[in-house]
Design a protein around this motif. Structure first.
Motif, PDB file in Angstrom:
ATOM      1  N   LEU A  22      28.333  58.219  33.210  1.00 41.51           N
ATOM      2  CA  LEU A  22      28.683  56.846  32.884  1.00 41.51           C
ATOM      3  C   LEU A  22      30.148  56.608  33.227  1.00 41.51           C
ATOM      4  CD1 LEU A  22      27.752  54.220  31.515  1.00 41.51           C
ATOM      5  CD2 LEU A  22      28.512  55.194  29.364  1.00 41.51           C
ATOM      6  N   THR A  23      30.423  55.606  34.057  1.00 39.76           N
ATOM      7  CA  THR A  23      31.795  55.221  34.358  1.00 39.76           C
ATOM      8  C   THR A  23      32.090  53.902  33.659  1.00 39.76           C
ATOM      9  OG1 THR A  23      31.182  54.065  36.403  1.00 39.76           O
ATOM     10  CG2 THR A  23      31.801  56.388  36.602  1.00 39.76           C
ATOM     11  N   MET A  24      33.357  53.612  33.488  1.00 42.33           N
ATOM     12  CA  MET A  24      33.747  52.383  32.813  1.00 42.33           C
ATOM     13  C   MET A  24      34.823  51.687  33.625  1.00 42.33           C
ATOM     14  SD  MET A  24      35.090  52.068  28.955  1.00 42.33           S
ATOM     15  CE  MET A  24      34.000  51.079  27.983  1.00 42.33           C
ATOM     16  N   THR A  25      34.640  50.406  33.842  1.00 42.69           N
ATOM     17  CA  THR A  25      35.635  49.618  34.560  1.00 42.69           C
ATOM     18  C   THR A  25      35.785  48.276  33.855  1.00 42.69           C
ATOM     19  OG1 THR A  25      36.321  48.809  36.714  1.00 42.69           O
ATOM     20  CG2 THR A  25      33.962  48.930  36.351  1.00 42.69           C
ATOM     21  N   SER A  26      35.622  47.168  34.508  1.00 41.30           N
ATOM     22  CA  SER A  26      35.831  45.863  33.894  1.00 41.30           C
ATOM     23  C   SER A  26      34.926  44.828  34.545  1.00 41.30           C
ATOM     24  CB  SER A  26      37.288  45.442  34.067  1.00 41.30           C
ATOM     25  OG  SER A  26      37.466  44.090  33.707  1.00 41.30           O
ATOM     26  N   TYR A  27      34.580  43.815  33.791  1.00 43.56           N
ATOM     27  CA  TYR A  27      33.771  42.728  34.349  1.00 43.56           C
ATOM     28  C   TYR A  27      34.496  42.028  35.499  1.00 43.56           C
ATOM     29  CZ  TYR A  27      36.640  39.070  32.284  1.00 43.56           C
ATOM     30  OH  TYR A  27      37.679  38.229  31.982  1.00 43.56           O
ATOM     31  N   THR A  28      35.787  42.243  35.608  1.00 45.95           N
ATOM     32  CA  THR A  28      36.553  41.582  36.666  1.00 45.95           C
ATOM     33  C   THR A  28      36.216  42.107  38.062  1.00 45.95           C
ATOM     34  OG1 THR A  28      38.430  43.064  36.348  1.00 45.95           O
ATOM     35  CG2 THR A  28      38.466  40.966  35.145  1.00 45.95           C
ATOM     36  N   VAL A  29      35.341  43.103  38.165  1.00 47.04           N
ATOM     37  CA  VAL A  29      34.886  43.502  39.498  1.00 47.04           C
ATOM     38  C   VAL A  29      34.046  42.382  40.110  1.00 47.04           C
ATOM     39  CG1 VAL A  29      34.946  45.971  39.028  1.00 47.04           C
ATOM     40  CG2 VAL A  29      32.824  44.711  38.672  1.00 47.04           C
ATOM     41  N   SER A  41      41.817  46.591  42.745  1.00 44.43           N
ATOM     42  CA  SER A  41      41.372  47.550  43.760  1.00 44.43           C
ATOM     43  C   SER A  41      40.785  48.796  43.132  1.00 44.43           C
ATOM     44  CB  SER A  41      42.538  47.940  44.671  1.00 44.43           C
ATOM     45  OG  SER A  41      43.060  46.802  45.306  1.00 44.43           O
ATOM     46  N   ILE A  42      41.430  49.306  42.105  1.00 49.21           N
ATOM     47  CA  ILE A  42      40.944  50.516  41.441  1.00 49.21           C
ATOM     48  C   ILE A  42      39.610  50.257  40.751  1.00 49.21           C
ATOM     49  CG2 ILE A  42      41.421  52.117  39.547  1.00 49.21           C
ATOM     50  CD1 ILE A  42      44.395  51.936  40.428  1.00 49.21           C
ATOM     51  N   ARG A  43      39.473  49.087  40.151  1.00 46.14           N
ATOM     52  CA  ARG A  43      38.198  48.747  39.489  1.00 46.14           C
ATOM     53  C   ARG A  43      37.057  48.730  40.497  1.00 46.14           C
ATOM     54  NH1 ARG A  43      41.314  44.132  36.654  1.00 46.14           N
ATOM     55  NH2 ARG A  43      41.995  45.158  34.751  1.00 46.14           N
ATOM     56  N   LEU A  44      37.298  48.115  41.648  1.00 46.51           N
ATOM     57  CA  LEU A  44      36.264  48.071  42.683  1.00 46.51           C
ATOM     58  C   LEU A  44      35.979  49.467  43.249  1.00 46.51           C
ATOM     59  CD1 LEU A  44      37.316  44.772  44.433  1.00 46.51           C
ATOM     60  CD2 LEU A  44      35.216  45.181  43.158  1.00 46.51           C
ATOM     61  N   ALA A  45      36.994  50.292  43.334  1.00 47.52           N
ATOM     62  CA  ALA A  45      36.797  51.667  43.808  1.00 47.52           C
ATOM     63  C   ALA A  45      35.904  52.444  42.843  1.00 47.52           C
ATOM     64  CB  ALA A  45      38.140  52.368  43.974  1.00 47.52           C
ATOM     65  N   THR A  46      36.050  52.188  41.555  1.00 49.18           N
ATOM     66  CA  THR A  46      35.203  52.846  40.557  1.00 49.18           C
ATOM     67  C   THR A  46      33.736  52.476  40.770  1.00 49.18           C
ATOM     68  OG1 THR A  46      36.987  52.899  38.941  1.00 49.18           O
ATOM     69  CG2 THR A  46      34.755  53.080  38.081  1.00 49.18           C
ATOM     70  N   LYS A  51      28.285  53.822  42.722  1.00 48.86           N
ATOM     71  CA  LYS A  51      27.136  53.507  43.575  1.00 48.86           C
ATOM     72  C   LYS A  51      26.887  54.603  44.614  1.00 48.86           C
ATOM     73  CE  LYS A  51      27.084  48.492  43.219  1.00 48.86           C
ATOM     74  NZ  LYS A  51      27.098  47.227  43.972  1.00 48.86           N
ATOM     75  N   THR A  52      27.952  55.103  45.205  1.00 47.30           N
ATOM     76  CA  THR A  52      27.813  56.154  46.206  1.00 47.30           C
ATOM     77  C   THR A  52      27.208  57.413  45.607  1.00 47.30           C
ATOM     78  OG1 THR A  52      29.673  55.290  47.475  1.00 47.30           O
ATOM     79  CG2 THR A  52      29.063  57.594  47.873  1.00 47.30           C
ATOM     80  N   LEU A  53      27.698  57.806  44.441  1.00 47.10           N
ATOM     81  CA  LEU A  53      27.154  58.999  43.788  1.00 47.10           C
ATOM     82  C   LEU A  53      25.699  58.786  43.387  1.00 47.10           C
ATOM     83  CD1 LEU A  53      30.221  60.078  41.630  1.00 47.10           C
ATOM     84  CD2 LEU A  53      29.329  61.194  43.692  1.00 47.10           C
TER      85      LEU A  53
END
Length: 79
Positions: A22-29, A41-46, A51-53
């Motif tokens: 489970l990863t955690m980022t923000s709705y702002t993606v 940029s970091i949020r989108l990279a997460t 997705k890649t994994l």
């Protein structure tokens, strides 16, 4: 984040019948915030990493990958 996920147990997860990451980022993606280039940029990279994994390890190794996208939290720190 990739180093952390890899160190946490990719080889062990492959042996599990119900491995989940489970990863955690923000709705702002979904809609980046203005004036936060690095953070956005970091949020989108997460999301891209998750997705890649999921594509690479999900089908073959049966490891489930999900990401939580929490929304705004009303605190004293927000103006």
């Amino acid at each position: 984040m990739w180093r952390f996920i890899r160190a946490a147990g990719c080889p062990i997860w492959r042996q599990s019948k119900a491995a989940s990451v489970l990863t955690m980022t923000s709705y702002t993606v979904k809609q980046p915030l203005p004036n936060l280039v690095l953070s956005n940029s970091i949020r989108l990279a997460t999301i891209g990493l998750t997705k890649t994994l999921a594509l690479e390890l999900g089908k073959g190794d049966g490891i489930r990958f999900n990401s939580i996208l929490p929304a705004t939290i009303d605190t004293d720190a927000r103006p």
